[in-house]
Design a protein around this motif. Sequence first.
Motif, PDB file in Angstrom:
ATOM      1  N   LYS A 178      -6.793  -7.368  -3.492  1.00  0.00           N
ATOM      2  CA  LYS A 178      -7.529  -6.421  -2.644  1.00  0.00           C
ATOM      3  C   LYS A 178      -6.692  -5.194  -2.277  1.00  0.00           C
ATOM      4  CE  LYS A 178     -10.586  -9.908  -0.620  1.00  0.00           C
ATOM      5  NZ  LYS A 178     -11.080 -10.525   0.649  1.00  0.00           N
ATOM      6  N   HIS A 179      -5.563  -4.988  -2.959  1.00  0.00           N
ATOM      7  CA  HIS A 179      -4.692  -3.868  -2.630  1.00  0.00           C
ATOM      8  C   HIS A 179      -5.394  -2.519  -2.810  1.00  0.00           C
ATOM      9  CE1 HIS A 179      -0.340  -5.633  -2.613  1.00  0.00           C
ATOM     10  NE2 HIS A 179      -1.155  -6.259  -1.790  1.00  0.00           N
ATOM     11  N   SER A 180      -6.217  -2.381  -3.825  1.00  0.00           N
ATOM     12  CA  SER A 180      -6.905  -1.096  -4.046  1.00  0.00           C
ATOM     13  C   SER A 180      -7.878  -0.811  -2.909  1.00  0.00           C
ATOM     14  CB  SER A 180      -7.641  -1.111  -5.389  1.00  0.00           C
ATOM     15  OG  SER A 180      -8.584  -2.172  -5.446  1.00  0.00           O
ATOM     16  N   GLN A 181      -8.549  -1.856  -2.442  1.00  0.00           N
ATOM     17  CA  GLN A 181      -9.468  -1.712  -1.309  1.00  0.00           C
ATOM     18  C   GLN A 181      -8.684  -1.360  -0.035  1.00  0.00           C
ATOM     19  OE1 GLN A 181     -11.826  -5.245  -0.443  1.00  0.00           O
ATOM     20  NE2 GLN A 181     -12.065  -4.611   1.699  1.00  0.00           N
ATOM     21  N   MET A 182      -7.528  -2.008   0.130  1.00  0.00           N
ATOM     22  CA  MET A 182      -6.684  -1.744   1.289  1.00  0.00           C
ATOM     23  C   MET A 182      -6.153  -0.314   1.277  1.00  0.00           C
ATOM     24  SD  MET A 182      -4.435  -5.253   1.562  1.00  0.00           S
ATOM     25  CE  MET A 182      -5.188  -6.862   1.301  1.00  0.00           C
ATOM     26  N   ALA A 183      -5.859   0.202   0.087  1.00  0.00           N
ATOM     27  CA  ALA A 183      -5.352   1.575  -0.032  1.00  0.00           C
ATOM     28  C   ALA A 183      -6.383   2.568   0.484  1.00  0.00           C
ATOM     29  CB  ALA A 183      -4.987   1.871  -1.480  1.00  0.00           C
ATOM     30  N   LYS A 184      -7.650   2.311   0.230  1.00  0.00           N
ATOM     31  CA  LYS A 184      -8.718   3.185   0.718  1.00  0.00           C
ATOM     32  C   LYS A 184      -8.783   3.145   2.240  1.00  0.00           C
ATOM     33  CE  LYS A 184     -11.526   2.702  -3.463  1.00  0.00           C
ATOM     34  NZ  LYS A 184     -12.797   2.188  -4.035  1.00  0.00           N
ATOM     35  N   GLU A 185      -8.582   1.958   2.806  1.00  0.00           N
ATOM     36  CA  GLU A 185      -8.561   1.826   4.263  1.00  0.00           C
ATOM     37  C   GLU A 185      -7.347   2.570   4.833  1.00  0.00           C
ATOM     38  OE1 GLU A 185     -10.680   0.495   6.291  1.00  0.00           O
ATOM     39  OE2 GLU A 185     -12.031  -0.579   4.934  1.00  0.00           O
ATOM     40  N   PHE A 186      -6.260   2.505   4.093  1.00  0.00           N
ATOM     41  CA  PHE A 186      -5.017   3.157   4.505  1.00  0.00           C
ATOM     42  C   PHE A 186      -5.216   4.666   4.668  1.00  0.00           C
ATOM     43  CE2 PHE A 186      -1.057   5.350   3.597  1.00  0.00           C
ATOM     44  CZ  PHE A 186      -0.113   4.628   4.321  1.00  0.00           C
ATOM     45  N   ILE A 187      -5.763   5.298   3.647  1.00  0.00           N
ATOM     46  CA  ILE A 187      -5.887   6.757   3.674  1.00  0.00           C
ATOM     47  C   ILE A 187      -6.960   7.243   4.640  1.00  0.00           C
ATOM     48  CG2 ILE A 187      -5.039   6.960   1.303  1.00  0.00           C
ATOM     49  CD1 ILE A 187      -7.931   7.459   0.421  1.00  0.00           C
ATOM     50  N   ASN A 188      -7.859   6.349   5.055  1.00  0.00           N
ATOM     51  CA  ASN A 188      -8.932   6.740   5.968  1.00  0.00           C
ATOM     52  C   ASN A 188      -8.645   6.355   7.418  1.00  0.00           C
ATOM     53  OD1 ASN A 188     -10.779   7.949   4.099  1.00  0.00           O
ATOM     54  ND2 ASN A 188     -11.232   5.904   3.320  1.00  0.00           N
ATOM     55  N   SER A 189      -7.400   5.963   7.679  1.00  0.00           N
ATOM     56  CA  SER A 189      -7.028   5.569   9.034  1.00  0.00           C
ATOM     57  C   SER A 189      -6.409   6.736   9.787  1.00  0.00           C
ATOM     58  CB  SER A 189      -6.032   4.406   8.982  1.00  0.00           C
ATOM     59  OG  SER A 189      -6.624   3.265   8.405  1.00  0.00           O
ATOM     60  N   GLU A 190      -6.288   6.556  11.091  1.00  0.00           N
ATOM     61  CA  GLU A 190      -5.625   7.550  11.939  1.00  0.00           C
ATOM     62  C   GLU A 190      -4.194   7.113  12.231  1.00  0.00           C
ATOM     63  OE1 GLU A 190      -6.307   9.846  16.228  1.00  0.00           O
ATOM     64  OE2 GLU A 190      -7.557   8.112  15.683  1.00  0.00           O
ATOM     65  N   TYR A 191      -4.061   5.812  12.508  1.00  0.00           N
ATOM     66  CA  TYR A 191      -2.749   5.219  12.781  1.00  0.00           C
ATOM     67  C   TYR A 191      -2.571   3.996  11.891  1.00  0.00           C
ATOM     68  CZ  TYR A 191      -2.672   8.096  16.997  1.00  0.00           C
ATOM     69  OH  TYR A 191      -2.685   9.154  17.868  1.00  0.00           O
ATOM     70  N   ILE A 192      -1.327   3.784  11.448  1.00  0.00           N
ATOM     71  CA  ILE A 192      -0.996   2.643  10.589  1.00  0.00           C
ATOM     72  C   ILE A 192       0.182   1.890  11.186  1.00  0.00           C
ATOM     73  CG2 ILE A 192      -0.038   1.933   8.341  1.00  0.00           C
ATOM     74  CD1 ILE A 192      -2.854   2.854   8.009  1.00  0.00           C
ATOM     75  N   LEU A 193       0.086   0.568  11.162  1.00  0.00           N
ATOM     76  CA  LEU A 193       1.233  -0.278  11.512  1.00  0.00           C
ATOM     77  C   LEU A 193       1.516  -1.195  10.331  1.00  0.00           C
ATOM     78  CD1 LEU A 193       3.382  -1.557  13.360  1.00  0.00           C
ATOM     79  CD2 LEU A 193       1.581  -3.047  14.275  1.00  0.00           C
ATOM     80  N   PHE A 194       2.700  -1.024   9.730  1.00  0.00           N
ATOM     81  CA  PHE A 194       3.178  -1.930   8.692  1.00  0.00           C
ATOM     82  C   PHE A 194       4.072  -2.957   9.377  1.00  0.00           C
ATOM     83  CE2 PHE A 194       2.419   1.225   5.219  1.00  0.00           C
ATOM     84  CZ  PHE A 194       1.871   0.355   4.292  1.00  0.00           C
ATOM     85  N   ALA A 195       3.790  -4.231   9.198  1.00  0.00           N
ATOM     86  CA  ALA A 195       4.630  -5.273   9.791  1.00  0.00           C
ATOM     87  C   ALA A 195       5.036  -6.262   8.713  1.00  0.00           C
ATOM     88  CB  ALA A 195       3.877  -5.992  10.912  1.00  0.00           C
ATOM     89  N   PHE A 196       6.332  -6.533   8.616  1.00  0.00           N
ATOM     90  CA  PHE A 196       6.788  -7.465   7.584  1.00  0.00           C
ATOM     91  C   PHE A 196       8.158  -8.032   7.930  1.00  0.00           C
ATOM     92  CE2 PHE A 196       8.007  -3.179   6.167  1.00  0.00           C
ATOM     93  CZ  PHE A 196       9.361  -3.325   5.917  1.00  0.00           C
ATOM     94  N   PRO A 197       8.486  -9.199   7.360  1.00  0.00           N
ATOM     95  CA  PRO A 197       9.815  -9.788   7.548  1.00  0.00           C
ATOM     96  C   PRO A 197      10.805  -9.204   6.559  1.00  0.00           C
ATOM     97  CG  PRO A 197       8.470 -11.267   6.253  1.00  0.00           C
ATOM     98  CD  PRO A 197       7.583 -10.101   6.618  1.00  0.00           C
ATOM     99  N   LEU A 198      12.061  -9.218   6.915  1.00  0.00           N
ATOM    100  CA  LEU A 198      13.113  -8.747   6.017  1.00  0.00           C
ATOM    101  C   LEU A 198      13.416  -9.852   5.000  1.00  0.00           C
ATOM    102  CD1 LEU A 198      14.976  -6.165   5.952  1.00  0.00           C
ATOM    103  CD2 LEU A 198      16.733  -7.620   6.945  1.00  0.00           C
ATOM    104  N   TYR A 199      13.371  -9.486   3.726  1.00  0.00           N
ATOM    105  CA  TYR A 199      13.674 -10.448   2.670  1.00  0.00           C
ATOM    106  C   TYR A 199      14.896  -9.944   1.901  1.00  0.00           C
ATOM    107  CZ  TYR A 199       9.748 -13.731   2.898  1.00  0.00           C
ATOM    108  OH  TYR A 199       8.876 -14.728   3.272  1.00  0.00           O
TER     109      TYR A 199
END
Length: 220
Positions: free
Chosen positions: A46-67
Amino acid sequence: MKLTIFNGSPRGSKGNTKMLVDWFKEPLESNGVTDLKIFYLKDQKKHSQMAKEFINSEYILFAFPLYTDAMPGIVKLFIDSLEPYQGKLNSLKIMFMVHSGFPEPVQSRTVEKYLQVLTGKLDAVYLGTIIKGGSEGLKIMPPMMVKKTKKILQGLGEEFLKTKKLNAELIKKLATPEKMSPFGIFMFKLFSKTGLTNFYWNGMLKKNKVFDRRFDAPYN
């Protein structure tokens, strides 16, 4: 306010990342913010679908663990998919949340610098990076042990709701101490002799039936 959260944990909704994100967004939801979406990058189809949501947002929060001092592969894969939008997101505001099992937040500073560069390449606005060390095992810790972390993240959420920015003092407080003190190192070494410091990790190794291979060095 349109906030989209991307959870980059390979554990998806079962990891410590979800708990940290939940604490941050708690004040937003309790104050009526409804335009808030959460996506799990673990679902690569679903990454392509998520990318569309990404560009149409106002604010983004990326959260992830350090690997291994970097971001998980699924996060990098998603970031690579954003290349077509490079330089076209000047109205987008991005913030990050990075946590790790390492007790010292300094371990996450290199990836923090990369995230700043990444935001610039996307021509977006960088709001800052929340860093939390010693996060492995948060989900199994008793409430009293996570009380401080929870309060700070809730405070960050409250401040973001009011100002649309991340509070620098709270970010610094969450990442303190940046490095272990000489006394802390001494105590860590002392506790390591009892096996307590490896209790969680050994449990994971046994659960996955690889405890007897914990000293393997296939690339040496």
